[in-house]
Design an enzyme around this catalytic site. Structure first.
Site: not given
Lengths: 387, 387
Positions: A92, A272, A310, A312, A315, A341
């Protein structure tokens, strides 16, 4: 310069899938950019970020400018090397943070002067120098300087400010063109930012003035600043189609998974938000079955992972009981595990959205996600979108 | 039950290499155990710890007992599953922490009663129940309850306390035997702890009494509690050979790399210390060329890794300048990156020590490490060993 190619369109909405080519790789959209405020996505080592494999990440020029400084990062080889991230980066302009510094900044026609929240030192942002700084950082996408209006705002101020933001955007574009022609060592793109508060006429005039110049992308700014969800949804539906369709559209600072799915349906490509990372630090967890507050006592003996479906790393290994324990014990590891996660959830959602668009079933996909998540929606997650 | 096999002996010192077989794998010694106080090695996700691949890690019974509770961890499948760590775990008995709670604990012949530092609840440790708790956690090595004396201490108290610690050790051993015979679902080992302050006669009598029972290992307790480095070195040299040579010797809570290298030379096999992890959180970095304080301004523009010769993930990616920036910005990522590096340094040092012992060049190895590190030794690192 960037290129942008649309690779799929949903038949029942304005959702589209596309590929944005940047100096550091291709960004498959719709894409969510994890926020790397001050040279790191909070809690994520470079190798964790690599494992998450976001299409692009976001850096905050304001924070980097104050500490460690743009010139310093340039001397050290640029922001990519500094962060240990080899993929695309969008920064930004710093305007959003500076305009939040009520009482510590003064605006004039040529920019804004402010004092650092760290050491009180005076700094100045101009339409030109924010582009210079981002070029110095070596980012893939630079954002123009804009004034992000508060909500609500009176119409005279909105009109004046929107005109200023357009003028600054055009000045930023001109400076970027000079840098790219003269120096040849920066080949990033520049995105304009549409403003106009919730006023369709202002949003329209902003878009038209910006579209007169061929920016590499167009952002919707000034939303998720406190307006009700209904107003946000209406504004996105109104604002997105005003932006040129042959360039990526970026909705800044938004938001909840549902907000993002709505915006994708309106034709927005890039997002974002600090929600997945910030929520991780306060123990809020996003899952396909709704959101969780991990410190809740009912998880103390829960042997299940955060989200059954999930894939990930968190998990795969940790029970809710263990994660609750680490959170209530203020263990730093908790930040790492919940950030991993939450970002995994957001990035998977975007990947699934892309696939749904490519196979023409985005509307059904969105309905299913919202239904599955609706049990806890709004009850446990943070109450405001912020970037 | 554990088995212990010596695989190499240094010709010029008492250093030895060995393999300790536990229910969760073989521990190649000399080995350093990262400290996982409250169910995590601070800042390290399970997959980070896997990448570090320590031979064994240490857990703190005191912390786990208070939160989340031993029974709870047992219901969730034991400490290994709770932490997501599949390798060997040794836990301390909790005695060290409890005896540090001046004013909040009362000792009697059968144990110690204390109030929790978290919620003030009353708890009791006995020679028997600390073994029961550790068996419940399912650890590979349980430590007996001992009284860790302060430094300095008068000789009457030292004598009395050392006798009590011996008696408690024998009671703990008896209870472990019962558990292992009766229940059959725990097959971990039990280590005794030699006490005796700095008095050779007390250390001798403690060792002899403990060696009368065939513990799975013998620890040197009550050191690194504030005595000068010279006294620590002398005490280790005096105490280690008193312990049975056919079992692993474990020096509790020590220490600096140099302290560990000295102790290895005295025949010690196992170590734990919070130094690498705690120092990471305060920005102290261990390297082969000496130690660094990362917040030092001289690193602000330093493009080099923490340690030129280091193969850790942090050194592969990050400059000292970036790490300084993340540290002074209080980024959680800094904890992750510096912890990874410091543990990598300790674990690499131990691996190299093992190799040096196996090839009969330990004394030269130790001299080289100390010489390379001596430039900054003592100037930048924390001033006291603590566990």
């Amino acid at each position: 310069m960037l290129s942008f190619e649309i690779t799929g369109e949903d038949p029942e909405s304005s959702a589209r899938a596309a590929e944005l080519s940047t100096p550091h790789g291709v960004v498959r959209t719709p894409a969510f950019m994890p926020v790397g405020t001050a040279g790191t996505v909070k809690g994520m080592a470079a190798w964790e970020l690599e494992r998450l494999a976001p299409e692009m990440i976001l850096g905050n020029t304001y924070h980097l400018l104050l500490r460690p400084g743009g010139e310093r990062i340039a001397r050290l080889g640029g922001l990519h090397r500094f962060m240990g991230w080899t993929g695309p980066i969008l920064t930004d302009s710093g305007g959003f943070q500076v305009f939040s510094l009520a009482g510590r900044r003064t605006m004039d026609a040529d920019g804004v002067t402010f004092s650092s929240h760290i050491d009180g030192d005076q700094h100045r942002l101009s339409p030109e120098n924010v582009i210079e700084t981002q070029a110095t950082l070596g980012v893939d996408v630079a954002m123009v300087l804009d004034e992000c209006l508060p909500y609500p705002v009176d119409s005279a101020r909105a009109k004046r400010s929107t005109a200023t933001s357009v003028e600054w955007a055009l000045r930023g574009f001109a400076r970027a063109e000079e840098i790219r022609r003269a120096e040849g060592d920066w080949d990033g793109g520049v995105f304009a930012i549409q403003q106009g508060s919730l006023d369709p006429a202002l949003r329209r005039s902003s878009s038209e003035a910006l579209a007169a110049v061929d920016f590499d992308g167009y952002a919707i700014g000034g939303l998720a600043v406190g307006e009700p969800t209904d107003a946000l949804y209406e504004a996105v539906a109104m604002a997105a189609p005003m932006l040129p369709g042959h360039r990526p559209r970026y909705l800044m600072g938004v938001g909840y998974p549902e907000d993002i799915l709505h915006a994708i349906g309106c034709g927005v490509d890039l997002f974002d938000c600090v929600l997945p990372t910030r929520s991780a630090r306060t123990g809020k967890v996003f899952t396909s079955a709704g959101d969780l507050v991990i410190k809740n006592a009912r998880f103390a003996d829960d042997p299940n992972p955060l989200d059954e479906g999930c894939s990930c790393p968190t998990c795969a290994v940790y029970s809710r009981a263990a994660l609750r324990h680490l959170f209530v014990s203020n263990e730093v590891t908790s930040v790492v595990l919940l950030t991993m996660h939450n970002l995994w959830f957001y990035l998977s959602l975007m990947r699934e959205a892309r696939e749904a668009i490519m196979t023409g079933r985005y509307t059904r996909f969105r309905a299913r996600v919202e239904k599955d998540r609706s049990s806890t929606r709004g009850k446990t997650a943070p109450t405001e979108n912020e970037r």
